[in-house]
Design a protein around this motif. Structure first.
Motif, PDB file in Angstrom:
ATOM      1  N   LEU A   1     165.934 -83.596  -0.653  1.00 32.70           N
ATOM      2  CA  LEU A   1     166.191 -82.213  -0.244  1.00 32.70           C
ATOM      3  C   LEU A   1     167.682 -81.921  -0.239  1.00 32.70           C
ATOM      4  O   LEU A   1     168.124 -80.855  -0.698  1.00 32.70           O
ATOM      5  N   CYS A   2     168.489 -82.873   0.228  1.00 29.47           N
ATOM      6  CA  CYS A   2     169.938 -82.670   0.262  1.00 29.47           C
ATOM      7  C   CYS A   2     170.527 -82.652  -1.147  1.00 29.47           C
ATOM      8  O   CYS A   2     171.479 -81.917  -1.409  1.00 29.47           O
ATOM      9  N   ASN A   3     169.981 -83.462  -2.035  1.00 29.44           N
ATOM     10  CA  ASN A   3     170.457 -83.421  -3.423  1.00 29.44           C
ATOM     11  C   ASN A   3     170.176 -82.066  -4.064  1.00 29.44           C
ATOM     12  O   ASN A   3     170.972 -81.558  -4.854  1.00 29.44           O
ATOM     13  N   TRP A   4     169.044 -81.461  -3.696  1.00 31.99           N
ATOM     14  CA  TRP A   4     168.693 -80.149  -4.236  1.00 31.99           C
ATOM     15  C   TRP A   4     169.540 -79.041  -3.601  1.00 31.99           C
ATOM     16  O   TRP A   4     169.937 -78.096  -4.277  1.00 31.99           O
ATOM     17  N   LEU A   5     169.840 -79.184  -2.296  1.00 35.42           N
ATOM     18  CA  LEU A   5     170.620 -78.157  -1.595  1.00 35.42           C
ATOM     19  C   LEU A   5     172.125 -78.364  -1.725  1.00 35.42           C
ATOM     20  O   LEU A   5     172.900 -77.476  -1.386  1.00 35.42           O
ATOM     21  N   GLY A   6     172.522 -79.546  -2.202  1.00 36.25           N
ATOM     22  CA  GLY A   6     173.949 -79.824  -2.317  1.00 36.25           C
ATOM     23  C   GLY A   6     174.595 -80.262  -1.026  1.00 36.25           C
ATOM     24  O   GLY A   6     175.816 -80.164  -0.871  1.00 36.25           O
ATOM     25  N   CYS A   7     173.797 -80.756  -0.058  1.00 34.50           N
ATOM     26  CA  CYS A   7     174.360 -81.237   1.207  1.00 34.50           C
ATOM     27  C   CYS A   7     174.406 -82.764   1.198  1.00 34.50           C
ATOM     28  O   CYS A   7     174.008 -83.402   0.222  1.00 34.50           O
TER      29      CYS A   7
END
Length: 270
Positions: A158-164
């Motif tokens: 999820l963070c890889n997709w959101l850039g976090c």
């Protein structure tokens, strides 16, 4: 759907197209009564007969005159189906306008589902409240949830997709010390070394090392906590993390204390 003549109780079938029309007055082919089809509307002919008997008021028997019979015969439609006739507002007493509550355009028909109005303000309030609650959960519980090995793979995606970026994984139970040494040097210093291996499936933050010195009576006389930047070589990465199955060597050089060292121990801490 079915309707019924209020006088002679003759039952007539009706179609949806006829009910959707602007006017719903029909002639009874038996008694020539002109009536509103919506007054005794039902979806079953049996229910109409029971309802009609409950409302029926007997009329005195009378023999219609030949002139009335002739008029009734002239007004009978040629086909067997009831004829939908346009009501005339200027006609005599037998024509009655459809009440507003009985209008096909405003009345909910029996086969139509009842429409419940939606409160837009209430819906918007629920959405805003849910977003605020979700934000509070993320703010206060994100660190704890990210340390759970069961949820972390999904959170990383999820963070890889959101850039976090998730906080570094920290689990001392999955850090293993493969080797440790504590030896004096010729220049009156002591060298301490420890080889640390990460057995977790995720990259971990390097722990602190708490070094404790004991005298010959096994009593503590010196203790200090060393951060990763103090025990790693100067050329090491500043991220201070260890990849899965990676090995890191911690190295310390300390001045020899005045008290004779009878033993030592060390612990990994965060």
């Amino acid at each position: 759907m079915f309707t019924q003549c209020p006088d002679c109780r003759k039952t007539y079938p009706l179609t949806k197209a006829q009910l959707r029309g602007k006017k719903t007055f029909i002639y009874c082919k038996d008694c020539s009564k002109k009536f509103n089809a919506l007054e005794l509307l039902s979806d079953k002919p049996t229910g109409l007969l029971v309802e009609a008997k409950a409302e029926f008021i007997a009329k005195p028997e009378s023999t219609p005159s030949s002139s009335s019979k002739k008029k009734a015969k002239n007004r009978q439609p040629a086909n067997k189906k009831p004829v939908i006739e346009a009501a005339n507002n200027n006609s005599a007493n037998e024509t009655t306008p459809i009440p507003p509550t009985m209008s096909p355009t405003s009345e909910r028909l029996p086969w139509e589902a009842e429409k419940t109005p939606v409160n837009v303000l209430w819906f918007v309030g629920v959405v805003i409240g849910s977003l605020i609650l979700l934000g509070q959960i993320i703010y206060f519980e994100s660190s704890r949830v990210s340390q759970n090995a069961a949820y972390r793979p999904q959170l990383e995606k999820l963070c890889n997709w959101l850039g976090c970026q998730l906080a570094d994984y920290e689990n001392l139970a999955e850090l293993t010390v493969l080797q440790g040494s504590f030896a004096p040097n010729a220049d009156n210093t002591i060298s301490f070394k420890a080889v640390i291996n990460n057995q977790a499936a995720f990259r971990q933050h390097l722990p602190n090392i708490k070094l404790t010195l004991l005298d010959y009576n096994e009593q503590l006389f010196a203790q200090r906590i060393f951060a990763p930047k103090e025990y790693l070589p100067a050329t090491a990465s500043t991220s201070f993390s260890i990849a899965p199955d990676e090995t890191v060597t911690a190295s310390l050089t300390i001045a020899a204390p005045k008290t004779s060292i009878g033993g030592y121990n060390f612990d990994l801490t965060y």
